[in-house]
Design a protein around this motif. Structure first.
Motif, PDB file in Angstrom:
ATOM      1  N   ARG A  51     -23.090  44.768 -10.749  1.00 39.31           N
ATOM      2  CA  ARG A  51     -22.279  45.838 -11.360  1.00 39.31           C
ATOM      3  C   ARG A  51     -20.902  45.311 -11.745  1.00 39.31           C
ATOM      4  N   ARG A  52     -20.109  44.939 -10.763  1.00 34.62           N
ATOM      5  CA  ARG A  52     -18.800  44.328 -11.033  1.00 34.62           C
ATOM      6  C   ARG A  52     -18.855  42.814 -10.883  1.00 34.62           C
ATOM      7  N   TRP A  53     -19.830  42.338 -10.113  1.00 31.04           N
ATOM      8  CA  TRP A  53     -19.935  40.915  -9.812  1.00 31.04           C
ATOM      9  C   TRP A  53     -21.378  40.526  -9.496  1.00 31.04           C
ATOM     10  N   ASP A  54     -21.661  39.246  -9.701  1.00 28.49           N
ATOM     11  CA  ASP A  54     -22.875  38.588  -9.227  1.00 28.49           C
ATOM     12  C   ASP A  54     -22.420  37.613  -8.144  1.00 28.49           C
ATOM     13  N   VAL A  55     -23.380  37.070  -7.406  1.00 26.29           N
ATOM     14  CA  VAL A  55     -23.056  36.078  -6.388  1.00 26.29           C
ATOM     15  C   VAL A  55     -23.954  34.867  -6.599  1.00 26.29           C
ATOM     16  N   LEU A  56     -23.339  33.692  -6.753  1.00 26.34           N
ATOM     17  CA  LEU A  56     -24.084  32.435  -6.821  1.00 26.34           C
ATOM     18  C   LEU A  56     -24.084  31.834  -5.419  1.00 26.34           C
ATOM     19  N   ILE A  57     -25.276  31.519  -4.918  1.00 24.48           N
ATOM     20  CA  ILE A  57     -25.448  31.103  -3.525  1.00 24.48           C
ATOM     21  C   ILE A  57     -25.788  29.617  -3.484  1.00 24.48           C
ATOM     22  N   LEU A  58     -24.906  28.837  -2.861  1.00 25.81           N
ATOM     23  CA  LEU A  58     -25.057  27.391  -2.771  1.00 25.81           C
ATOM     24  C   LEU A  58     -25.397  26.993  -1.341  1.00 25.81           C
ATOM     25  N   PRO A  59     -26.119  25.871  -1.160  1.00 27.10           N
ATOM     26  CA  PRO A  59     -26.312  25.341   0.191  1.00 27.10           C
ATOM     27  C   PRO A  59     -24.938  25.026   0.797  1.00 27.10           C
ATOM     28  N   GLY A  60     -24.830  25.162   2.119  1.00 28.51           N
ATOM     29  CA  GLY A  60     -23.540  25.053   2.787  1.00 28.51           C
ATOM     30  C   GLY A  60     -22.753  23.786   2.516  1.00 28.51           C
ATOM     31  N   GLY A  61     -23.392  22.614   2.587  1.00 30.08           N
ATOM     32  CA  GLY A  61     -22.673  21.354   2.364  1.00 30.08           C
ATOM     33  C   GLY A  61     -22.068  21.283   0.978  1.00 30.08           C
ATOM     34  N   LEU A  62     -22.873  21.606  -0.023  1.00 31.03           N
ATOM     35  CA  LEU A  62     -22.387  21.610  -1.399  1.00 31.03           C
ATOM     36  C   LEU A  62     -21.363  22.721  -1.593  1.00 31.03           C
ATOM     37  N   GLY A  63     -21.591  23.865  -0.958  1.00 34.90           N
ATOM     38  CA  GLY A  63     -20.671  24.991  -1.091  1.00 34.90           C
ATOM     39  C   GLY A  63     -19.278  24.671  -0.580  1.00 34.90           C
ATOM     40  N   HIS A  64     -19.202  24.054   0.613  1.00 36.31           N
ATOM     41  CA  HIS A  64     -17.882  23.700   1.167  1.00 36.31           C
ATOM     42  C   HIS A  64     -17.180  22.679   0.293  1.00 36.31           C
ATOM     43  N   ALA A  65     -17.917  21.659  -0.165  1.00 35.32           N
ATOM     44  CA  ALA A  65     -17.316  20.646  -1.031  1.00 35.32           C
ATOM     45  C   ALA A  65     -16.862  21.273  -2.350  1.00 35.32           C
ATOM     46  N   THR A  66     -17.655  22.208  -2.883  1.00 40.89           N
ATOM     47  CA  THR A  66     -17.296  22.895  -4.128  1.00 40.89           C
ATOM     48  C   THR A  66     -16.043  23.740  -3.932  1.00 40.89           C
ATOM     49  N   LEU A  67     -15.966  24.458  -2.810  1.00 41.55           N
ATOM     50  CA  LEU A  67     -14.776  25.272  -2.540  1.00 41.55           C
ATOM     51  C   LEU A  67     -13.537  24.389  -2.413  1.00 41.55           C
ATOM     52  N   PRO A  72     -13.734  35.805  -4.460  1.00 36.85           N
ATOM     53  CA  PRO A  72     -14.218  35.885  -3.081  1.00 36.85           C
ATOM     54  C   PRO A  72     -15.382  34.929  -2.822  1.00 36.85           C
ATOM     55  N   VAL A  73     -15.412  34.408  -1.589  1.00 38.95           N
ATOM     56  CA  VAL A  73     -16.480  33.498  -1.165  1.00 38.95           C
ATOM     57  C   VAL A  73     -16.930  33.913   0.226  1.00 38.95           C
ATOM     58  N   LEU A  74     -18.248  34.089   0.381  1.00 39.17           N
ATOM     59  CA  LEU A  74     -18.857  34.418   1.673  1.00 39.17           C
ATOM     60  C   LEU A  74     -19.555  33.204   2.256  1.00 39.17           C
ATOM     61  N   ALA A  75     -19.632  33.142   3.575  1.00 39.55           N
ATOM     62  CA  ALA A  75     -20.462  32.150   4.265  1.00 39.55           C
ATOM     63  C   ALA A  75     -21.367  32.902   5.229  1.00 39.55           C
ATOM     64  N   ASP A  76     -22.601  32.414   5.378  1.00 42.99           N
ATOM     65  CA  ASP A  76     -23.536  33.078   6.276  1.00 42.99           C
ATOM     66  C   ASP A  76     -23.649  32.326   7.599  1.00 42.99           C
ATOM     67  N   PHE A  77     -24.648  32.686   8.370  1.00 43.23           N
ATOM     68  CA  PHE A  77     -24.909  32.134   9.694  1.00 43.23           C
ATOM     69  C   PHE A  77     -24.780  30.617   9.713  1.00 43.23           C
ATOM     70  N   GLY A  78     -23.844  30.104  10.478  1.00 38.57           N
ATOM     71  CA  GLY A  78     -23.683  28.667  10.612  1.00 38.57           C
ATOM     72  C   GLY A  78     -23.331  27.959   9.320  1.00 38.57           C
ATOM     73  N   ASP A  79     -22.818  28.681   8.351  1.00 38.07           N
ATOM     74  CA  ASP A  79     -22.431  28.109   7.053  1.00 38.07           C
ATOM     75  C   ASP A  79     -23.593  27.403   6.355  1.00 38.07           C
ATOM     76  N   GLN A  80     -24.808  27.923   6.539  1.00 38.53           N
ATOM     77  CA  GLN A  80     -25.976  27.351   5.862  1.00 38.53           C
ATOM     78  C   GLN A  80     -25.937  27.618   4.361  1.00 38.53           C
ATOM     79  N   ARG A  81     -25.340  28.741   3.980  1.00 40.34           N
ATOM     80  CA  ARG A  81     -25.227  29.118   2.571  1.00 40.34           C
ATOM     81  C   ARG A  81     -23.850  29.728   2.326  1.00 40.34           C
ATOM     82  N   MET A  82     -23.383  29.555   1.094  1.00 35.70           N
ATOM     83  CA  MET A  82     -22.115  30.149   0.687  1.00 35.70           C
ATOM     84  C   MET A  82     -22.313  30.892  -0.617  1.00 35.70           C
ATOM     85  N   GLY A  83     -21.704  32.075  -0.731  1.00 32.93           N
ATOM     86  CA  GLY A  83     -21.835  32.895  -1.928  1.00 32.93           C
ATOM     87  C   GLY A  83     -20.513  33.022  -2.654  1.00 32.93           C
TER      88      GLY A  83
END
Length: 157
Positions: A44-60, A72-83
């Motif tokens: 609606r206002r946003w989509d979320v692209l979900i990256l594997p945690g290692g790549l996500g942290h390096a990308t951030l 905004p950026v979300l991380a899930d359980f144990g930083d396995q994925r980032m949105g």
């Protein structure tokens, strides 16, 4: 509502729940949910692209060197994925491999801004202004991050 005077968390809550089918009920449930999370519709206002945690942290890391305020950026359980929150419609046009997307017709688990939640947390909380990450910039940051991870793996052997 003026931009000054309100707390950042309050405006972030208003911005997030504005996508809910019933924002008032969503806010009420969210504030009382013992896990501190709610489901909100993407697309609606946003989509979320979900990256594997290692790549996500390096990308951030790359992204925060390029822009003062990424979306905004979300991380899930144990930083396995980032949105990464990107403009609505991005997921339907995204061609990258290894990246999942939450767009129109999908829902994501979202923690209450400014509070610790069970298993999901904000790495970059929304500020209430609607700031999102530019998909082209995110893609460039991902390429640079992936190259850096490959270089580190090669040098580590």
């Amino acid at each position: 509502m003026s931009g000054s005077g309100g707390s950042g968390a309050k405006s972030a809550v208003e911005w997030l729940v504005s996508v809910a089918p019933d924002p008032q009920a969503c806010r009420w449930d969210w504030e009382r949910n013992p896990l501190g999370v709610t489901l909100l519709p993407a697309g609606r206002r946003w989509d979320v692209l979900i990256l594997p945690g290692g790549l996500g942290h390096a990308t951030l890391d790359v992204l925060t060197r390029c822009v003062d305020h990424p979306g905004p950026v979300l991380a899930d359980f144990g930083d396995q994925r980032m949105g990464f929150f990107v403009p609505a419609g991005t997921v339907s046009r995204w061609l990258g491999t290894g990246v999942r997307g939450a767009g129109s017709g999908t829902w994501i688990v979202v923690p209450y801004p400014g509070r610790a939640a069970g298993g999901v947390r904000w790495l970059v909380p929304p500020d209430g202004s609607g700031t999102l990450t530019d998909p082209a910039l995110l893609e460039l940051a991902m390429h640079e991050a992936a190259a850096g991870l490959a270089r580190d793996a090669r040098d580590g052997e």
